[in-house]
Structure formats: C-alpha cells, structure tokens
Write an enzyme that holds these catalytic residues in place. Sequence first.
Site, PDB file in Angstrom:
ATOM      1  N   ASP A 134      -7.230   8.079   2.485  1.00  0.00           N
ATOM      2  CA  ASP A 134      -6.838   8.410   1.112  1.00  0.00           C
ATOM      3  C   ASP A 134      -8.055   8.837   0.297  1.00  0.00           C
ATOM      4  OD1 ASP A 134      -4.298   7.510   1.767  1.00  0.00           O
ATOM      5  OD2 ASP A 134      -4.672   5.497   0.982  1.00  0.00           O
TER       6      ASP A 134
ATOM      7  N   HIS B 179       1.810   4.385  -2.959  1.00  0.00           N
ATOM      8  CA  HIS B 179       1.847   5.850  -2.803  1.00  0.00           C
ATOM      9  C   HIS B 179       3.219   6.399  -3.212  1.00  0.00           C
ATOM     10  CE1 HIS B 179      -1.955   6.296  -0.778  1.00  0.00           C
ATOM     11  NE2 HIS B 179      -1.609   5.610   0.291  1.00  0.00           N
TER      12      HIS B 179
ATOM     13  N   HIS C 230       0.841  -1.204   0.000  1.00  0.00           N
ATOM     14  CA  HIS C 230       0.000   0.000   0.000  1.00  0.00           C
ATOM     15  C   HIS C 230       0.881   1.261   0.000  1.00  0.00           C
ATOM     16  CE1 HIS C 230      -3.787   2.179   1.247  1.00  0.00           C
ATOM     17  NE2 HIS C 230      -2.874   3.059   1.610  1.00  0.00           N
ATOM     18  N   GLU C 231       1.810   1.321   0.933  1.00  0.00           N
ATOM     19  CA  GLU C 231       2.673   2.511   1.023  1.00  0.00           C
ATOM     20  C   GLU C 231       3.600   2.610  -0.192  1.00  0.00           C
ATOM     21  OE1 GLU C 231       1.996   4.816   3.063  1.00  0.00           O
ATOM     22  OE2 GLU C 231       0.559   3.574   4.152  1.00  0.00           O
TER      23      GLU C 231
HETATM   24 ZN    ZN Z   1      -2.890   5.111   1.904  1.00  0.00          ZN
END
Ligand code: ZN
Length: 246
Positions: free
Chosen positions: A138, A66, A62-63
Amino acid sequence: QTPGSVGADLRNLVNAAALYAARRGSSVVTMADFTESIEKTLLGPERNILLTPLDRERIAYHESGHALLGLLVSGADPVRKVTIIPRGMALGVTVQSPIDDRFNYGEDYLRARIVGALGGRAAESLVYGVVTTGAENDLQQVTQIAHEMVVRWGMSPVVGPLNYAHDDGAAFQKPYSEATAKLIDDEVKRIADECFQDARRLLKEHRNKLDDLARALLEHDSLDEKEILAVTGLTPPGKPPLVTHS
Ligand code: ZN
C-alpha cells in the site's frame, strides 16, 4: 471489470473461465467461472496459510479500511470485492476497478486512490493503536502516486506547474536544484500525511460500519459488491467529474 485489458488478456481470461467450467463438469461457462478467472489472473491462486484468530481479525480490519474508504471517498473506483482469503502474495485483497477505460485522471481521483491505499493502515492504527508490516505494498502505491502528482503533474502549489519527472531511471541527472529536491520531498510527504489524516478521520466517523464490515468478513471470508453495500448500508459514490483538458 477488465478496463485496460487488451485482446490477448481477454482471450486468456475466457480460456481460463472455460477450463473452470470444464473442471466443474459443466457444458456452459457461467459468470462464476469468469469471476474466478478474473480473480485468479488478477490476484494469484488462493493459498492455505494457518492464521491465528487475531491475525485474521487484523486482516479483516485492514481490508475493511480499504473497502470502506472506497465507498466513502468521492471519486474512488467502485469496490468490487473484499476478501481475507490469502491469495498470491497478499493476506487479504480489496478489489477496486474503474467503471470504464480512463486515460486522464483528476487530482480528486488521485487523492482518493491515496486515501484508499492508506485505509488498511489507518484502520489498524484506529482499532489496535499499532500498525503492522502488512501495508508495505500500500505504501509503495502511496509514495508513487504522491510523487508523480508533485513531479509529473504539477499538482503541488508549492513546487508549481512544472514537470520534473524522468522516465529512464537512476542514471538520470536531476534537472533541478537541491532546494527543489527538498521541496518535492516535503510536498510528497504533505500529501501522504493529509491523506492519512483523511483516511483515519473518515474511518473514525464511520467506526460502526468498519466494525460491521470486519465482522461480516470474518464470518464469510469474502464479500462481493452487493454484499459490501448491504453490510455498510452505503451507496457507491457518484462518478467523478470528467476531466476534459488534454
Ligand atoms: Zn492494504
């Protein structure tokens, strides 16, 4: 790393850094103390949560989503740090901060923000085929930016160069018709959908970099700007063109 901060913020930040130095028994305040101070102020204290290996991996992807999009999308703010150590309310954090104080934003920049914010969910959907609740914050950002683009900044060709925004909350009577309300909703959704497709496409194209970054995060917990660039072999995207209209 502190654009937008006022004098009082900076004073608190420096005081906290001095406390960290004192706690280490050091008579000088180093950059590491300032970094810790900025992170704690920005992100909240570290939390001890026991995560399953699969959860940790999911957060790493997930990170990484980003962070990678912060590097791939031109106009995005530089990625300063990415971590999968839970802090404050977050299970992982990607820190992006602008190069300087900015008061006017181009459409490219706003789209880059939305694509980046959707990077976590896009990575999860790409790697696992399913998404989790971890993207709630988010999605709030995405909705807010896309909505403002349409109603405040005239960035939807369908809705047109009009400002339908209001600042005083729910009591406000809409100055537009139900037909316009529907157009606004459709345009907000269109922008978010397009940005999600961009996010997914870019991560798919650079899947090996996504894997490398997630693996490095699982190994080291946190990566700073230099380490992120080394792992991905990328250089930060160039500065976005200056917006000169007032
Ligand atoms: Zn996130």
